[in-house]
Scaffold this motif. Sequence first.
Motif, short mmCIF file in Angstrom:
data_model
loop_
_atom_site.label_atom_id
_atom_site.label_comp_id
_atom_site.label_asym_id
_atom_site.label_seq_id
_atom_site.Cartn_x
_atom_site.Cartn_y
_atom_site.Cartn_z
N PHE A 633 -1.28 1.27 1.91
CA PHE A 633 -0.09 1.27 1.42
C PHE A 633 0.19 -0.53 0.95
O PHE A 633 0.51 -0.80 -0.35
CB PHE A 633 1.02 1.52 2.03
CG PHE A 633 2.57 1.48 1.37
CD1 PHE A 633 2.99 2.42 0.14
CD2 PHE A 633 3.33 0.16 1.35
CE1 PHE A 633 4.01 2.13 -0.42
CE2 PHE A 633 4.50 -0.06 0.87
CZ PHE A 633 4.89 1.04 -0.22
N LYS A 634 -0.18 -1.26 2.03
CA LYS A 634 0.12 -2.67 1.82
C LYS A 634 -0.89 -3.39 0.90
O LYS A 634 -0.82 -4.15 -0.10
CB LYS A 634 -0.08 -3.64 3.11
CG LYS A 634 1.38 -3.21 4.00
CD LYS A 634 1.24 -3.85 5.32
CE LYS A 634 2.12 -3.67 6.07
NZ LYS A 634 2.32 -4.31 7.32
N GLU A 635 -2.10 -2.65 0.82
CA GLU A 635 -3.35 -3.12 -0.04
C GLU A 635 -3.04 -2.99 -1.53
O GLU A 635 -3.18 -3.68 -2.25
CB GLU A 635 -4.52 -2.60 0.43
CG GLU A 635 -5.85 -3.11 -0.47
CD GLU A 635 -7.04 -2.36 0.01
OE1 GLU A 635 -7.85 -2.31 -0.94
OE2 GLU A 635 -7.22 -2.01 1.28
N VAL A 636 -2.57 -1.56 -1.47
CA VAL A 636 -2.15 -1.41 -3.20
C VAL A 636 -1.08 -1.88 -3.53
O VAL A 636 -0.94 -2.45 -4.68
CB VAL A 636 -1.96 0.34 -2.98
CG1 VAL A 636 -1.48 0.70 -4.48
CG2 VAL A 636 -3.32 1.06 -2.89
N ILE A 641 1.86 -6.20 -6.70
CA ILE A 641 2.56 -7.49 -6.74
C ILE A 641 1.93 -8.73 -7.52
O ILE A 641 2.52 -9.41 -8.07
CB ILE A 641 2.66 -8.10 -5.02
CG1 ILE A 641 3.78 -7.14 -4.54
CG2 ILE A 641 3.07 -9.73 -5.13
CD1 ILE A 641 3.67 -7.36 -2.77
N ASN A 642 0.66 -8.88 -7.42
CA ASN A 642 -0.28 -9.72 -8.21
C ASN A 642 0.11 -9.66 -9.80
O ASN A 642 0.24 -10.50 -10.57
CB ASN A 642 -1.78 -9.62 -8.06
CG ASN A 642 -2.17 -10.20 -6.52
OD1 ASN A 642 -1.55 -10.65 -6.08
ND2 ASN A 642 -3.31 -9.37 -5.92
N HIS A 643 0.10 -8.28 -10.07
CA HIS A 643 0.32 -8.11 -11.53
C HIS A 643 2.01 -8.73 -11.97
O HIS A 643 2.15 -8.98 -13.03
CB HIS A 643 0.24 -6.72 -11.93
CG HIS A 643 -1.15 -6.29 -11.99
ND1 HIS A 643 -2.05 -6.91 -12.84
CD2 HIS A 643 -1.80 -5.27 -11.29
CE1 HIS A 643 -3.21 -6.25 -12.75
NE2 HIS A 643 -3.16 -5.02 -11.79
N ILE A 644 2.82 -8.43 -10.79
CA ILE A 644 4.06 -8.89 -11.24
C ILE A 644 4.37 -10.26 -11.36
O ILE A 644 4.93 -10.81 -12.51
CB ILE A 644 5.25 -8.26 -10.09
CG1 ILE A 644 5.22 -6.55 -10.24
CG2 ILE A 644 6.50 -9.04 -10.18
CD1 ILE A 644 5.86 -6.20 -8.78
N GLN A 677 10.07 -2.62 5.06
CA GLN A 677 9.83 -4.08 5.31
C GLN A 677 8.92 -4.79 4.21
O GLN A 677 9.01 -5.94 4.04
CB GLN A 677 9.47 -4.57 6.65
CG GLN A 677 9.51 -5.89 7.11
CD GLN A 677 10.97 -6.30 7.12
OE1 GLN A 677 12.00 -5.48 7.58
NE2 GLN A 677 11.32 -7.44 6.69
N CYS A 678 7.85 -4.07 3.81
CA CYS A 678 7.03 -4.56 3.22
C CYS A 678 7.57 -4.99 1.41
O CYS A 678 7.26 -5.92 0.96
CB CYS A 678 5.78 -3.43 2.78
SG CYS A 678 4.59 -3.99 1.62
#
Length: 755
Positions: A633-636, A641-644, A677-678
């Motif tokens: 989940f965190k990797e995806v 987040i990078n695209h945002i 939390q993520c």
Amino acid sequence: GREGGEGRAGEPEQPRKGRRGESGAGIMARAKTAIVLCMDVSSSMGNFAPGEESPFEQAKKVMTLFVQRQVFAESKDEIALVLFGTDGTANGLANGDQYQHITVHKHLFLPDFDLLQDIQNVIQPGTGQGDILDALIVCMDLLQKETVGKKYEKRHIEVFTDLSSPFSEDQLDIIVANMKKTGISLQFFLPFPVNAKDGSGDANDEAHSSRRQNSFPRKGLTEQQKEGLLMVKKLMLALDKEDGLEDIYTFRESLERLSMFKKIERRPMAWPCQLTIGSKLSIRIVAYKSITEEKVKKSWVVVDAKTQKKDDVQKETVHCLNDDDETEVQKEDIIQGFRYGSDIIPFSKVDEEQMKYKTDGKCFAVLGFSRSSQILRHQYMGNHVLKVFAAKDDEAAAVALSALIHALDELDMVAIVRYVYDRRSHPQVGVAFPLIKNEYECLVYVQLPYMEDLRQYIFSSLNSKKCTPTEDQLCAVDSLIDSMSLVYEDEEEEKIEDIFKTSKIPNPQFQRLFQCLQHKAFHPDAPLPPIEKHLIDMLEAPQEVKERCQAPLEKLKALFPLKDVGKIKEQKTAQSIFKDNSEHEPSATKAKTEEDTGDFNIGILAEGSVTTVGSVNPAENYRVLVRQKNVDFKEVSQQLINHIHQFLENGGVPYYMKSINCIKVFREEAVKLSQVQCFNDFLETLKKKVEEKNLPDFWEIIIQDGISLITKEEAEGSRVTVEDAKKFLAPKEKSMEISPVADEGGDVDDLLDMI
């Protein structure tokens, strides 16, 4: 009509379908029929009682409907029209005082709208009287002379009369003998049933008439009509002792049966090929389309509105550049282009030919076998079904194919087949089922889907504590389903009957089109008629089903009450805030924005296997990936987040809205998958970044859409309270200053241009 044929009241019996080859293969092409419509136009046909329609008008209606059906069905049957009781005489047998007042109005030809016009407007009751048996002889003579040397499977005469004209029975036996010898069939259409009160009806007549409408006139029959009815019954029973009276119909009964336009008849095209199993086994086969979607014949043409002529309209296509002069471009200077993202890739005809999938031609190759239970019904696709038979007159092929069919049937297996229609066609993969009937046996081929054809949608579960149905509610729904069954089961006789046969319902689109075309042909300037009631009724639930389901429906309404939740207060959204600004953007940009920022589109799941979060549909890609097993989940989430962050770097309303959509999906999935939390860590980091970059417009959208930290009321694992979430959205004082409206030397118009 009788079982085994397609004959119906008001139309000639159709030939029974033959069998093709040793295995009963196929459906023979229907041979054409020669039909003579023999109409009584004597003065008595125009008589009618008050409140009733004359036999002449009823006969015209039946004939009109029959001819219309032939025209719209594109039938190859040929029709002739003979009138008796006319003022004049025009037939090949007339000599002296023989065969008088009988006129051949139309010789055998393919029916058209001119014949319909004649029936409607030209044919009128005469003043003379014609002998009905003389008219039958003229019809027989016409059929025999005009069908010589031509292929007609059937020859048929239909007589429309009220039996009021005198006749001579001298040649009745000759007529019967000649009809039996030549195979000419005969039907009568009368204004009254065969058992009308003539004092001579018997029990058989009564039984025969019990299923017919009470369509005879209120007044009794004249002596001449009684005599005529006896002659007709004598003639029909002489032709067929058992079923002779079945071919005597009333006008009104025929009108009801003819109210539907006839099914368009298609000649089945044989598809010969080799069925191969491996490299050494080959069976000669021939296939026919058994079921396929019928399309309306494309016979629409562009004509001049005034002259109504096609030749008066010339169509010319000109290609121009999109410049001020609209410079014309020659056809040879134009090539195709394929839109790929924002680019257009040129693609010439040569490229297109090289790209095409090359096949070796026809193919029906068995790739392997599978249990029939592995082929799911909802995976059938394609627009037709093929029935595959052994080639005609090939005994070896018939034996081999029969062995394959029976083996598949006994083992409950099916064949998986590679099917190619011809060298220009793309290959299909399909399934071939065994089909064994009393009359024939064959394989039935249905296309199966490729990977891209399957739509793997993911929906949220229906299991919910709030919406768990009670036992009474479940029973009520079960009861409704049982009451709406369209199958009648007789347990005593172990008989199952379908009471709503879709294969017997004509396509309402065709029926309505033909109704309108027919109306326009006769009344060009009149508005179109309303849809006929029988057309609407045939698509309704059967009356017995409607009555049966009333009680279960009432119970269902009581157990599932509807409550008015009141008017929901409209929320002001970020889209409405930036609506005016968007209006100044180019239309292409706006369209892209609407597409990118819309709700999650489950159709995108069918575009192929998603492996990473892309920049085109990041929210949708993310939603698909996080629901897959064995995915971090965190990797995806980091990919999203990078695209945002990248969208925020680009700036502008379209990218802001795209970022908002991603954040919403991120938050929704984090709640569902207990990754609170993520998301909360991301949102806190995002707020700092927005403050650093001085992006107050973007944060205003966050506030308006209420996107805050996930609270402990929403998901376990969160320590954030509702109050904390509200404080989080409040901006720090003077932390984010609004950008000046315009730089020095600029004005508001410059800012609008920038937007």
